[in-house]
Design a protein around this motif. Sequence first.
Motif, PDB file in Angstrom:
ATOM      1  N   ALA A 118     -24.176  23.387  -6.401  1.00  0.00           N
ATOM      2  CA  ALA A 118     -24.633  22.038  -6.057  1.00  0.00           C
ATOM      3  C   ALA A 118     -26.131  21.913  -6.272  1.00  0.00           C
ATOM      4  CB  ALA A 118     -24.288  21.724  -4.599  1.00  0.00           C
ATOM      5  N   ASN A 119     -26.600  20.669  -6.289  1.00  0.00           N
ATOM      6  CA  ASN A 119     -28.029  20.366  -6.291  1.00  0.00           C
ATOM      7  C   ASN A 119     -28.383  19.700  -4.963  1.00  0.00           C
ATOM      8  OD1 ASN A 119     -28.777  21.358  -8.856  1.00  0.00           O
ATOM      9  ND2 ASN A 119     -27.992  19.530  -9.856  1.00  0.00           N
ATOM     10  N   PRO A 120     -28.786  20.501  -3.965  1.00  0.00           N
ATOM     11  CA  PRO A 120     -29.104  19.933  -2.655  1.00  0.00           C
ATOM     12  C   PRO A 120     -30.421  19.176  -2.678  1.00  0.00           C
ATOM     13  CG  PRO A 120     -29.669  22.250  -2.702  1.00  0.00           C
ATOM     14  CD  PRO A 120     -28.986  21.954  -4.015  1.00  0.00           C
ATOM     15  N   ARG A 121     -30.684  18.449  -1.611  1.00  0.00           N
ATOM     16  CA  ARG A 121     -31.977  17.757  -1.487  1.00  0.00           C
ATOM     17  C   ARG A 121     -33.106  18.760  -1.722  1.00  0.00           C
ATOM     18  NH1 ARG A 121     -31.015  16.328   4.752  1.00  0.00           N
ATOM     19  NH2 ARG A 121     -28.887  16.366   3.903  1.00  0.00           N
ATOM     20  N   GLY A 122     -34.150  18.285  -2.431  1.00  0.00           N
ATOM     21  CA  GLY A 122     -35.226  19.174  -2.842  1.00  0.00           C
ATOM     22  C   GLY A 122     -35.125  19.590  -4.295  1.00  0.00           C
ATOM     23  N   SER A 123     -33.940  19.375  -4.910  1.00  0.00           N
ATOM     24  CA  SER A 123     -33.760  19.745  -6.316  1.00  0.00           C
ATOM     25  C   SER A 123     -34.535  18.807  -7.219  1.00  0.00           C
ATOM     26  CB  SER A 123     -32.271  19.684  -6.696  1.00  0.00           C
ATOM     27  OG  SER A 123     -31.495  20.540  -5.895  1.00  0.00           O
ATOM     28  N   GLY A 124     -34.928  19.320  -8.393  1.00  0.00           N
ATOM     29  CA  GLY A 124     -35.507  18.477  -9.421  1.00  0.00           C
ATOM     30  C   GLY A 124     -34.413  17.731 -10.165  1.00  0.00           C
ATOM     31  N   GLY A 125     -34.834  16.802 -11.028  1.00  0.00           N
ATOM     32  CA  GLY A 125     -33.881  16.075 -11.857  1.00  0.00           C
ATOM     33  C   GLY A 125     -33.263  14.852 -11.226  1.00  0.00           C
ATOM     34  N   TYR A 126     -33.711  14.508 -10.001  1.00  0.00           N
ATOM     35  CA  TYR A 126     -33.143  13.348  -9.301  1.00  0.00           C
ATOM     36  C   TYR A 126     -34.219  12.405  -8.776  1.00  0.00           C
ATOM     37  CZ  TYR A 126     -28.747  15.901  -9.461  1.00  0.00           C
ATOM     38  OH  TYR A 126     -27.625  16.571  -9.885  1.00  0.00           O
ATOM     39  N   GLY A 127     -35.463  12.629  -9.137  1.00  0.00           N
ATOM     40  CA  GLY A 127     -36.527  11.738  -8.708  1.00  0.00           C
ATOM     41  C   GLY A 127     -37.326  12.282  -7.537  1.00  0.00           C
ATOM     42  N   ARG A 128     -38.469  11.615  -7.301  1.00  0.00           N
ATOM     43  CA  ARG A 128     -39.417  12.111  -6.308  1.00  0.00           C
ATOM     44  C   ARG A 128     -38.865  12.082  -4.888  1.00  0.00           C
ATOM     45  NH1 ARG A 128     -43.307  10.875  -2.655  1.00  0.00           N
ATOM     46  NH2 ARG A 128     -45.274  12.052  -2.797  1.00  0.00           N
ATOM     47  N   ALA A 129     -38.204  10.998  -4.493  1.00  0.00           N
ATOM     48  CA  ALA A 129     -37.714  10.885  -3.117  1.00  0.00           C
ATOM     49  C   ALA A 129     -36.706  11.991  -2.810  1.00  0.00           C
ATOM     50  CB  ALA A 129     -37.099   9.511  -2.885  1.00  0.00           C
ATOM     51  N   PHE A 130     -35.826  12.270  -3.763  1.00  0.00           N
ATOM     52  CA  PHE A 130     -34.833  13.325  -3.573  1.00  0.00           C
ATOM     53  C   PHE A 130     -35.526  14.678  -3.494  1.00  0.00           C
ATOM     54  CE2 PHE A 130     -31.525  16.316  -4.752  1.00  0.00           C
ATOM     55  CZ  PHE A 130     -30.398  15.804  -4.136  1.00  0.00           C
ATOM     56  N   GLN A 131     -36.526  14.904  -4.353  1.00  0.00           N
ATOM     57  CA  GLN A 131     -37.221  16.186  -4.377  1.00  0.00           C
ATOM     58  C   GLN A 131     -37.984  16.420  -3.080  1.00  0.00           C
ATOM     59  OE1 GLN A 131     -38.672  17.222  -8.258  1.00  0.00           O
ATOM     60  NE2 GLN A 131     -40.402  18.361  -7.437  1.00  0.00           N
ATOM     61  N   LYS A 132     -38.454  15.336  -2.448  1.00  0.00           N
ATOM     62  CA  LYS A 132     -39.183  15.480  -1.186  1.00  0.00           C
ATOM     63  C   LYS A 132     -38.250  15.512   0.017  1.00  0.00           C
ATOM     64  CE  LYS A 132     -43.343  13.965   1.210  1.00  0.00           C
ATOM     65  NZ  LYS A 132     -44.411  12.961   1.383  1.00  0.00           N
ATOM     66  N   GLY A 133     -36.964  15.497  -0.240  1.00  0.00           N
ATOM     67  CA  GLY A 133     -35.999  15.502   0.865  1.00  0.00           C
ATOM     68  C   GLY A 133     -36.010  16.775   1.684  1.00  0.00           C
ATOM     69  N   ASN A 134     -36.652  17.847   1.176  1.00  0.00           N
ATOM     70  CA  ASN A 134     -36.691  19.099   1.941  1.00  0.00           C
ATOM     71  C   ASN A 134     -38.044  19.340   2.604  1.00  0.00           C
ATOM     72  OD1 ASN A 134     -38.359  19.820  -0.172  1.00  0.00           O
ATOM     73  ND2 ASN A 134     -37.132  21.542  -0.879  1.00  0.00           N
ATOM     74  N   PHE A 135     -38.882  18.315   2.720  1.00  0.00           N
ATOM     75  CA  PHE A 135     -40.195  18.492   3.330  1.00  0.00           C
ATOM     76  C   PHE A 135     -40.040  18.966   4.775  1.00  0.00           C
ATOM     77  CE2 PHE A 135     -43.916  16.775   5.686  1.00  0.00           C
ATOM     78  CZ  PHE A 135     -44.882  17.560   5.085  1.00  0.00           C
ATOM     79  N   GLN A 136     -40.647  20.100   5.101  1.00  0.00           N
ATOM     80  CA  GLN A 136     -40.550  20.745   6.409  1.00  0.00           C
ATOM     81  C   GLN A 136     -39.106  20.984   6.832  1.00  0.00           C
ATOM     82  OE1 GLN A 136     -43.066  18.458   9.142  1.00  0.00           O
ATOM     83  NE2 GLN A 136     -44.847  19.659   8.511  1.00  0.00           N
ATOM     84  N   ASP A 137     -38.233  21.114   5.841  1.00  0.00           N
ATOM     85  CA  ASP A 137     -36.807  21.338   6.113  1.00  0.00           C
ATOM     86  C   ASP A 137     -36.186  22.119   4.957  1.00  0.00           C
ATOM     87  OD1 ASP A 137     -34.161  21.298   6.851  1.00  0.00           O
ATOM     88  OD2 ASP A 137     -33.848  19.177   6.356  1.00  0.00           O
ATOM     89  N   TRP A 138     -36.388  23.411   4.975  1.00  0.00           N
ATOM     90  CA  TRP A 138     -35.782  24.254   3.945  1.00  0.00           C
ATOM     91  C   TRP A 138     -34.383  24.719   4.350  1.00  0.00           C
ATOM     92  CZ3 TRP A 138     -39.277  28.372   1.159  1.00  0.00           C
ATOM     93  CH2 TRP A 138     -40.176  27.708   0.313  1.00  0.00           C
ATOM     94  N   GLY A 139     -34.085  24.667   5.632  1.00  0.00           N
ATOM     95  CA  GLY A 139     -32.828  25.229   6.116  1.00  0.00           C
ATOM     96  C   GLY A 139     -31.739  24.233   6.386  1.00  0.00           C
ATOM     97  N   ASP A 140     -31.889  23.445   7.446  1.00  0.00           N
ATOM     98  CA  ASP A 140     -30.800  22.585   7.916  1.00  0.00           C
ATOM     99  C   ASP A 140     -30.275  21.635   6.847  1.00  0.00           C
ATOM    100  OD1 ASP A 140     -30.638  23.603  10.500  1.00  0.00           O
ATOM    101  OD2 ASP A 140     -32.191  22.261  11.264  1.00  0.00           O
ATOM    102  N   GLY A 141     -31.182  20.831   6.258  1.00  0.00           N
ATOM    103  CA  GLY A 141     -30.734  19.810   5.308  1.00  0.00           C
ATOM    104  C   GLY A 141     -30.107  20.384   4.057  1.00  0.00           C
ATOM    105  N   PRO A 142     -30.820  21.241   3.290  1.00  0.00           N
ATOM    106  CA  PRO A 142     -30.217  21.814   2.091  1.00  0.00           C
ATOM    107  C   PRO A 142     -28.946  22.608   2.380  1.00  0.00           C
ATOM    108  CG  PRO A 142     -32.591  22.057   2.014  1.00  0.00           C
ATOM    109  CD  PRO A 142     -32.264  21.558   3.377  1.00  0.00           C
ATOM    110  N   ALA A 143     -28.906  23.336   3.511  1.00  0.00           N
ATOM    111  CA  ALA A 143     -27.696  24.085   3.854  1.00  0.00           C
ATOM    112  C   ALA A 143     -26.522  23.140   4.078  1.00  0.00           C
ATOM    113  CB  ALA A 143     -27.937  24.942   5.096  1.00  0.00           C
TER     114      ALA A 143
END
Length: 716
Positions: A523-548
């Motif tokens: 999968a390409n979880p939040r924080g991945s490239g290729g989906y725009g800036r807002a999606f890429q910033k979806g993991n700000f201060q959240d590397w664990g809960d959200g992407p997991a």
Amino acid sequence: MIKKNSLIFLLFLQLSLLSALAQEKKPVQISDLTKIVSTSDHKLTPDGKHLIFVKNFIEQEKEKYQYKSQVFIAPIDNPDRARPLTSSDNSTRSAELSPDGKTLAFVRSKDGKAQIYLLSLEGGEAQVLTSAKHGASSPKWSPDGKKILFSSTLPIWELEGEPTWEYERPGREFGDEPHYGAIKDGKAKEDVKPNVDGSLEEMRAYLAKNAADKDPKVITRLNFLGEKDLSPDMQFSHLSVIDINTKESRQLTNGFQNYFSADWAPDGNFLLASSVKYEDHPDETMHTDVYRIPLDGGSPTQVLHIEDHRVGNPSFSPDGEWVLVSGQDITEPSYNLGMLGIMKPDGSQFRWITEDLDRSVYSGKWTKDGQHIYYTAPNIGGVTLFRTSIEGGSTTPLIEGPVGVQSFDIDSDRLVYALTQIENPSEIYLADLDAGNAQKFSSFNDSWLAERKISKPTAHQISQDGFEIDYWVMEPVDRREGEKYPTVLQMHGGPSAMWGPGEFSMWHEYQTMTARGYGVVYANPRGSGGYGRAFQKGNFQDWGDGPASDVLGSLDDAQSRYDWIDGDQLFLTGGSYAGYLTAWIVGHDHRFKAAFAQRGVYELTFFLGEGNAWRLVPNHFGYPWEEGVKEILDYNSPQSYVDQIQTPLLIKHGDVDYRTGVRQSELLYKSLKILGKPVEYVRYPGEGHELSRSGNINRRIDRIARIIEFFERYRD
């Protein structure tokens, strides 16, 4: 009647033979890694009759595999007549064709030093052109074909003058001790004899001589970690030009300033290059500018500076009227995307032309008429080829979907590109400038792929916290209806990387896993490239809960769609950031039979000082001494939950991985051993962070086999 029966028998026999041949196909093997061929540096000759490219492949020498690269030339109308221009004994790179199309310049490393070679396409052996003391790279022909621009990396002791930033060695001044690099090179004299029992000046000479021998390594800079070693000494990239006929070279730039990614003005009178005049230490300077470099001996001058941006990589339009530049807003460098812009050669009339695309772009190519720019960008699981109009600014995707355009070139009416598809990891294609009427040009991988069974991915999407998450499912090869199969959840690193059917590096690993009877979900979880800036910033201060939750939600959704996925036989793996995410998940979720954490980071505050990728910490979280940040780092560190890990875990790291730091894996392994958890630790000698992509080939094979063997221990 007899004739009719004979025909039926012959038809039956033919079908049986075809069926037998089809049954002879076998799944992709681990050792097939050595069969994959890719191409790069594609160049159409000026007359449009030939294609020049670099073929990248692997050869076995005795019991060891070696990377090889050769320059090939092929007639456009007869690709079967492709022939090598260089031998495979010394790998080549950066192939550049002269303006008249008669001579090839390329870089070859021999005896540990890169130099530029010339090869006539009319026949003969390659001849070395440069003899630069510190090597030569990045050749670029002058418009008249009489000179070549090249780059060399010079040690700090070869530079003239003094640094433009404050000397960072506390209590010392620049030049207050002998520099034994310059002394050994004959650039300076040993005016002070080293003596540990002598005066302060003599003691400093003694200490400086030891440091020059790297015993010990004295570190004063911030970015002192290289990829596979410490990097305490600073070096600077400078530009030189060499005359083809006389072989006389002249250094164009000097001083405590880097100059790189240069391009000739079409009239050949000056260059534009990326550079920056350092006011702060280079390790603390993030921006770059565009400089004009005269060829008559004058001083370089800045022509483009944009506050809080890095800009550079200039490329002139064919008529010299415009210059293409790449750039990025560096106020949030982990989230602001790379863009392309254009300006006049004097830096005026600058404007961005891909700002609205919302995809990261780093370089492009002009069309021959100077009216359009072609470029690639990661995009929703593939690498898309785009075209943007200079006048209207309209952007058109030319090759998109679940494929990846890896390298390309254009002339007045033709497009050539290397394409990654799930059926074939890399082949060359020709098309018109609209990417229509595409025709396959190469068949480097066809013969061995014809004997293999390929598992193809199916795309799906889920919604998570306002994000649309793409994921793909690959079935085990030879899956039988009604049977359950173990499944591996694969995760990408970065964290801003992107995976999909158009991604080259994972093609082989996915296929070997499905060949061994595993399903694969990625999968390409939040924080991945290729989906725009807002999606890429979806993991700000959240590397664990959200992407997991994104990758686990994708796995849950896949289980609801595919009854062959055995929910009691799930496995997990990922590298770099995904090594982090692997450890995070097994510290919070116990569904997996086994997991493999590769070259990851597991304690984020420690990571600030451990790896050369340390800026990920302040860019994604902040500094630990800032209010509230230490608590966020602790919460997001897998090491904080090590006592909750129950899943059998295999941990891997390279001995000289200075990007994420090998102490990270030592900490996780020791902690699990102390706690009596099922854990195994693999260390690869001499390997850095890029083992799985460009490391020693035998070790790359070992790595894949070791993943499968570990999972097999726990497979029912």
